[in-house]
Motif scaffolding. Structure first.
Motif, PDB file in Angstrom:
ATOM      1  N   SER A  24       0.810  -1.211   0.000  1.00 41.35           N
ATOM      2  CA  SER A  24       0.000   0.000   0.000  1.00 41.35           C
ATOM      3  C   SER A  24       0.844   1.261   0.000  1.00 41.35           C
ATOM      4  CB  SER A  24      -0.938  -0.001   1.207  1.00 41.35           C
ATOM      5  OG  SER A  24      -0.187  -0.030   2.400  1.00 41.35           O
ATOM      6  N   SER A  25       2.071   1.211   0.537  1.00 34.43           N
ATOM      7  CA  SER A  25       2.899   2.411   0.624  1.00 34.43           C
ATOM      8  C   SER A  25       3.798   2.605  -0.588  1.00 34.43           C
ATOM      9  CB  SER A  25       3.761   2.347   1.883  1.00 34.43           C
ATOM     10  OG  SER A  25       4.616   1.210   1.824  1.00 34.43           O
ATOM     11  N   ALA A  26       3.828   1.636  -1.515  1.00 29.96           N
ATOM     12  CA  ALA A  26       4.778   1.700  -2.628  1.00 29.96           C
ATOM     13  C   ALA A  26       4.136   2.403  -3.814  1.00 29.96           C
ATOM     14  CB  ALA A  26       5.227   0.294  -3.018  1.00 29.96           C
ATOM     15  N   LEU A  27       4.233   3.716  -3.862  1.00 31.97           N
ATOM     16  CA  LEU A  27       3.728   4.463  -5.005  1.00 31.97           C
ATOM     17  C   LEU A  27       4.721   4.333  -6.149  1.00 31.97           C
ATOM     18  CD1 LEU A  27       2.469   7.772  -3.336  1.00 31.97           C
ATOM     19  CD2 LEU A  27       1.317   5.555  -3.529  1.00 31.97           C
ATOM     20  N   THR A  59      -5.230  -4.624  -9.452  1.00 36.21           N
ATOM     21  CA  THR A  59      -4.398  -3.659  -8.756  1.00 36.21           C
ATOM     22  C   THR A  59      -5.246  -2.519  -8.201  1.00 36.21           C
ATOM     23  OG1 THR A  59      -2.609  -4.202 -10.289  1.00 36.21           O
ATOM     24  CG2 THR A  59      -2.342  -2.232  -8.945  1.00 36.21           C
ATOM     25  N   LEU A  60      -6.243  -2.084  -8.973  1.00 33.09           N
ATOM     26  CA  LEU A  60      -7.157  -1.059  -8.487  1.00 33.09           C
ATOM     27  C   LEU A  60      -7.898  -1.560  -7.252  1.00 33.09           C
ATOM     28  CD1 LEU A  60      -8.590   1.687  -8.906  1.00 33.09           C
ATOM     29  CD2 LEU A  60     -10.248   0.452 -10.341  1.00 33.09           C
ATOM     30  N   MET A  61      -8.407  -2.796  -7.321  1.00 29.62           N
ATOM     31  CA  MET A  61      -9.121  -3.354  -6.170  1.00 29.62           C
ATOM     32  C   MET A  61      -8.214  -3.434  -4.948  1.00 29.62           C
ATOM     33  SD  MET A  61     -11.555  -6.407  -7.569  1.00 29.62           S
ATOM     34  CE  MET A  61     -13.135  -6.052  -8.324  1.00 29.62           C
ATOM     35  N   ALA A  62      -6.947  -3.841  -5.161  1.00 22.72           N
ATOM     36  CA  ALA A  62      -6.024  -3.965  -4.032  1.00 22.72           C
ATOM     37  C   ALA A  62      -5.751  -2.612  -3.397  1.00 22.72           C
ATOM     38  CB  ALA A  62      -4.714  -4.601  -4.494  1.00 22.72           C
ATOM     39  N   PHE A  72      -5.256   6.176  -4.900  1.00 26.93           N
ATOM     40  CA  PHE A  72      -5.958   5.556  -3.776  1.00 26.93           C
ATOM     41  C   PHE A  72      -4.982   5.072  -2.702  1.00 26.93           C
ATOM     42  CE2 PHE A  72      -9.039   4.966  -7.322  1.00 26.93           C
ATOM     43  CZ  PHE A  72     -10.027   5.789  -6.809  1.00 26.93           C
ATOM     44  N   ARG A  73      -3.777   4.602  -3.109  1.00 26.97           N
ATOM     45  CA  ARG A  73      -2.783   4.197  -2.111  1.00 26.97           C
ATOM     46  C   ARG A  73      -2.333   5.399  -1.274  1.00 26.97           C
ATOM     47  NH1 ARG A  73      -0.215   1.582  -6.596  1.00 26.97           N
ATOM     48  NH2 ARG A  73      -0.789  -0.622  -6.702  1.00 26.97           N
ATOM     49  N   ALA A  74      -2.198   6.545  -1.944  1.00 27.70           N
ATOM     50  CA  ALA A  74      -1.736   7.732  -1.231  1.00 27.70           C
ATOM     51  C   ALA A  74      -2.806   8.289  -0.301  1.00 27.70           C
ATOM     52  CB  ALA A  74      -1.299   8.803  -2.234  1.00 27.70           C
ATOM     53  N   VAL A  75      -4.038   8.335  -0.788  1.00 27.07           N
ATOM     54  CA  VAL A  75      -5.123   8.928   0.004  1.00 27.07           C
ATOM     55  C   VAL A  75      -5.597   7.970   1.096  1.00 27.07           C
ATOM     56  CG1 VAL A  75      -7.474   9.846  -0.107  1.00 27.07           C
ATOM     57  CG2 VAL A  75      -5.849  10.385  -1.919  1.00 27.07           C
ATOM     58  N   TYR A  76      -5.608   6.660   0.795  1.00 24.86           N
ATOM     59  CA  TYR A  76      -6.077   5.658   1.756  1.00 24.86           C
ATOM     60  C   TYR A  76      -4.965   4.625   1.977  1.00 24.86           C
ATOM     61  CZ  TYR A  76     -10.319   7.646  -0.294  1.00 24.86           C
ATOM     62  OH  TYR A  76     -11.267   8.510  -0.790  1.00 24.86           O
ATOM     63  N   PRO A  77      -3.911   4.988   2.696  1.00 30.55           N
ATOM     64  CA  PRO A  77      -2.760   4.075   2.826  1.00 30.55           C
ATOM     65  C   PRO A  77      -3.109   2.743   3.475  1.00 30.55           C
ATOM     66  CG  PRO A  77      -2.560   5.959   4.317  1.00 30.55           C
ATOM     67  CD  PRO A  77      -3.674   6.267   3.384  1.00 30.55           C
ATOM     68  N   GLN A  78      -4.155   2.677   4.291  1.00 31.44           N
ATOM     69  CA  GLN A  78      -4.580   1.421   4.890  1.00 31.44           C
ATOM     70  C   GLN A  78      -5.738   0.784   4.131  1.00 31.44           C
ATOM     71  OE1 GLN A  78      -2.681   0.237   7.336  1.00 31.44           O
ATOM     72  NE2 GLN A  78      -1.513   2.147   7.096  1.00 31.44           N
ATOM     73  N   GLY A  79      -6.143   1.374   3.028  1.00 30.18           N
ATOM     74  CA  GLY A  79      -7.289   0.874   2.286  1.00 30.18           C
ATOM     75  C   GLY A  79      -8.592   1.328   2.921  1.00 30.18           C
ATOM     76  N   LEU A 110      -8.918 -10.508  -8.312  1.00 27.03           N
ATOM     77  CA  LEU A 110      -7.885 -10.585  -7.291  1.00 27.03           C
ATOM     78  C   LEU A 110      -8.211 -11.689  -6.297  1.00 27.03           C
ATOM     79  CD1 LEU A 110      -5.393  -9.127  -5.957  1.00 27.03           C
ATOM     80  CD2 LEU A 110      -7.083  -7.861  -4.630  1.00 27.03           C
ATOM     81  N   ALA A 111      -7.236 -12.499  -5.990  1.00 24.53           N
ATOM     82  CA  ALA A 111      -7.447 -13.561  -5.014  1.00 24.53           C
ATOM     83  C   ALA A 111      -7.405 -12.968  -3.616  1.00 24.53           C
ATOM     84  CB  ALA A 111      -6.373 -14.636  -5.161  1.00 24.53           C
ATOM     85  N   ALA A 112      -8.474 -13.167  -2.860  1.00 20.38           N
ATOM     86  CA  ALA A 112      -8.539 -12.712  -1.469  1.00 20.38           C
ATOM     87  C   ALA A 112      -9.452 -13.657  -0.721  1.00 20.38           C
ATOM     88  CB  ALA A 112      -9.077 -11.284  -1.393  1.00 20.38           C
ATOM     89  N   PRO A 113      -9.077 -14.121   0.448  1.00 25.70           N
ATOM     90  CA  PRO A 113      -9.888 -15.107   1.153  1.00 25.70           C
ATOM     91  C   PRO A 113     -11.289 -14.588   1.430  1.00 25.70           C
ATOM     92  CG  PRO A 113      -7.733 -14.833   2.193  1.00 25.70           C
ATOM     93  CD  PRO A 113      -7.878 -13.749   1.181  1.00 25.70           C
ATOM     94  N   ARG A 114     -12.277 -15.374   1.049  1.00 22.78           N
ATOM     95  CA  ARG A 114     -13.650 -14.975   1.314  1.00 22.78           C
ATOM     96  C   ARG A 114     -13.924 -14.914   2.809  1.00 22.78           C
ATOM     97  NH1 ARG A 114     -19.269 -17.791  -0.798  1.00 22.78           N
ATOM     98  NH2 ARG A 114     -20.623 -16.682   0.638  1.00 22.78           N
TER      99      ARG A 114
END
Length: 664
Positions: free
Chosen positions: A50-53, A310-313, A286-293, A144-148
């Motif tokens: 999330s921090s890697a712009l 990548t957008l979803m992540a 979105f990473r910059a504005v919402y660093p924690q998502g 994107l793979a993410a545990p349900r």
């Protein structure tokens, strides 16, 4: 037919029309910013931390305000010149070759549909070449793979108010960018405060960059806009990993000023056909504005390619739920999908349950479909509780009846019915209800085998709740009902009803009355059967208690002479809820009762039979007074029922006899 069935019918009809209407839809609905997409289906992108712009990793300006004004102007000019060459019939290969002769480029990538370049010391500029569809599936085709099981249950379980943001920056372009259906579905969910922002003209700024930076202030975000993507570079033949993705903010008529004033990292410039300029945001934004998502929220990017991994992540954080379309989507189809999905979510279904139920109707004919990051969430709490003895739905301050008499020294119990939305009897394994009072558990009850279906997507579970103490009349019970959910998480209802005082006035009365009014040569009889209820804003602590009509009927019959012709008729009037000129008042200190019931007149057509055998049409009226009481004493304050009578005292009197029986 349910609203869901209607939504699905519209969705199916939209899908069936796609093939025949593809040419016109491409021009009217998809529009220029839905270009992009590469050849082949790349593997799912691995989201960056999330921090890697990207701008930090590659050491170029993250914000247009950091870019020299001359580079801003040159980036804008070159974008317009490239768009003009494409408008003149050139292809992207030739346009990129020409661009390389005009400036030193820090980077440039392109496919058949789109070009993205960046000048040294500048930021990205996209030129979107085609309003049609990509030649092959784009990079976002694989979700994107993410545990349900990273489930949060209900968004902010137990909250009484939630907020939703609905954005449509391109509402002016076409009716299919209307989001009224989303607003209506969300507004139908109790407790949702809806903020709608849309641009009604090309130069309007009701929706702009700041709105994209405000998502964290809301529980649900629905964005209807355009998207563009680059997943493969024609110059190298290599896949771009991760795909580049841009989400359209809106049209800029002063691009040099607007991009410099954007004020956020991750903003880039879109140049579309005929040189129109738009601002766009990337995952870096979105990473910059919402660093924690955006955790424990639902974000629906209703745009072409909005399902890019990548957008979803960049939006989902560790527990947020994101939705988007895997490729270019027709706006008409997207509207139908959104309508059907939100209808199910409003019923209480989880995102994954709703998507599973909609199944193949989430996919266009070409395979583009709505995808998620595979997490689950529900938009609202699912519980309602009713007092089975009194019949009242529990709410703060509502009355609840204890099974034994309050204040008698014996522990009390409540008979309750739990209503659960969004669940079915086949999904109750491990689902249990925990009821607590002031933090102490009163009961833990499994629902499997006991809860029954009570309509579509609704369960009913009846139980007795031991309170463990002897309650007192008027005591407030701070109760929490927490139900575990099959996907994980909880739904919660916090409510504080009052224990009903058995010596207090009932909440409802059943009234019957018989009225006989004598006239010259005539008799009018009225038989009433009414239910009275406490006024909605009645204060139980006040001396005077007020009731209004809840429902009822009045049957009026007449026998007598009208114009020397014998006339007889009968009619029944319906007395509506809250009827005017109807009221009851009790003085709880003096034990006195006042009441009036005066029905509005209703025309009656009758026929009189005259002495000579002829008939005479008669128009008259039915209604009038059928209850009259003024400071009438009632034994025991009237709590156990009472009766009375009224006599007008006239030479031809009106006589009323009435009785009241407590219902609850």
């Amino acid at each position: 037919m349910t609203t869901l069935h209607l939504a699905l019918q519209r969705l199916a009809a939209a899908a069936a029309r796609q093939a025949a209407r593809a040419a016109t839809l491409a021009a009217l609905l998809v529009l220029s910013a839905c270009g992009g997409g590469g050849t082949g289906t790349p593997a799912p992108a691995q989201p960056l931390p999330s921090s890697a712009l990207e701008c930090e990793r590659l050491a170029y300006p993250c914000d247009w305000s950091q870019v020299d004004a001359a580079i801003v102007a040159e980036s804008n000019r070159l974008g317009g010149d490239v768009a003009a060459r494409l408008d003149a019939g050139g292809d992207t290969d030739a346009a990129v070759a020409w661009l390389k002769t005009q400036a030193t480029l820090a980077e440039v990538q392109h496919d058949e549909r789109s070009i993205r370049f960046r000048l040294p010391g500048g930021r990205g500029v996209w030129v979107l070449a085609d309003e049609g569809r990509p030649l092959a599936p784009a990079g976002a085709a694989a979700p994107l793979a993410a545990p349900r099981k990273q489930a949060q249950g209900v968004i902010r379980a137990g909250a009484t108010q939630r907020r939703a943001l609905v954005l449509s920056p391109f509402r002016w372009q076409h009716e299919t960018f209307a989001v009224d259906h989303v607003v209506a579905r969300l507004a139908a969910i109790d407790g949702y405060d809806i903020t709608l922002r849309q641009n009604s003209s090309e130069d309007e700024r009701t929706v702009w960059v700041d709105d994209y930076a405000s998502f964290a202030d809301y529980d649900v975000v629905h964005l209807s806009t355009h998207g563009a993507e680059l997943c493969r570079d024609r110059a190298t033949g290599q896949r771009i990993d991760p795909c580049r993705i841009g989400i359209d903010v809106g049209v800029t008529v002063q691009p040099a000023d607007d991009i410099a004033a954007a004020g956020y990292p991750g903003v880039e410039l879109f140049v579309t056909r005929k040189g129109h300029r738009h601002l766009a945001v990337t995952p870096d934004f979105f990473r910059a504005v919402y660093p924690q998502g955006l955790n424990q929220k639902l974000v629906f990017i209703d745009a072409c390619l909005g399902g890019d991994p990548t957008l979803m992540a960049s939006l989902g954080g560790s527990s947020g739920v994101t939705l988007g379309f895997s490729n270019v989507v027709y706006a008409e189809f997207a509207q139908g999908v959104g309508d059907a999905l939100y209808e199910l979510l409003g019923r209480g279904l989880s995102v994954q349950e709703a998507m599973a139920r909609l199944g193949d109707s989430l996919a266009q004919e070409d395979g583009t479909r709505l995808v998620s990051n595979q997490r689950d969430i529900r938009l609202r709490d699912l519980l309602g509780v009713r007092d089975l003895t009194g019949g009242e739905l529990l709410a703060d301050g509502s009355a609840v009846d204890a099974l034994s008499r309050p204040g008698d020294g014996q522990p009390d119990r409540l008979r309750l019915a739990l209503q659960v939305d969004g669940l079915t009897p086949d999904r109750l394994d491990g689902v249990a209800l925990r009821v607590s009072r002031d933090g102490s558990t009163l009961a833990q009850l499994p629902l499997a085998g006991s809860a029954v279906a009570d309509g579509e997507d609704r369960l009913r579970f009846e139980f007795e709740l031991p309170l463990g103490t002897d309650t007192q009349p008027g005591e407030t019970l701070a109760l929490r009902f927490a139900l575990s959910l099959p996907e994980g998480g909880f739904t919660v209802l916090d409510v504080a009803p009052r224990v009903q005082d058995p010596s207090a006035l009932p909440r409802e009365w059943q009234m019957t009355s018989t009225t006989i009014a004598y006239g010259v040569g005539s008799t009018t009889t009225k038989i009433a059967n009414l239910v009275w209820e406490l006024e909605p804003d009645d204060d139980p602590t006040r001396r005077y208690r007020y009731y209004r009509v809840k429902s009822g009927t009045l049957t009026v019959s007449f026998v007598g002479d009208l114009n020397s012709c014998r006339t007889q008729w009968e009619t029944t009037l319906t007395i509506p809820t809250g009827a005017s000129n109807h009221s009851l008042k009790f003085d709880t200190v003096a034990g006195l009762f006042d009441g009036v019931a005066n029905a509005a007149g209703q025309a009656v057509q009758a026929t009189g039979v005259c002495a000579d055998g002829s008939t005479l049409p008669v128009t008259t009226s039915a209604g009038g007074v059928y209850l009259m009481a003024d400071d009438v004493p009632v034994a025991g304050g009237g709590t156990s029922g009472f009766s009375g009578a009224y006599n007008s005292g006239a030479q031809l009197p009106t006589l009323i006899e009435y009785s009241f029986t407590p219902l609850r």
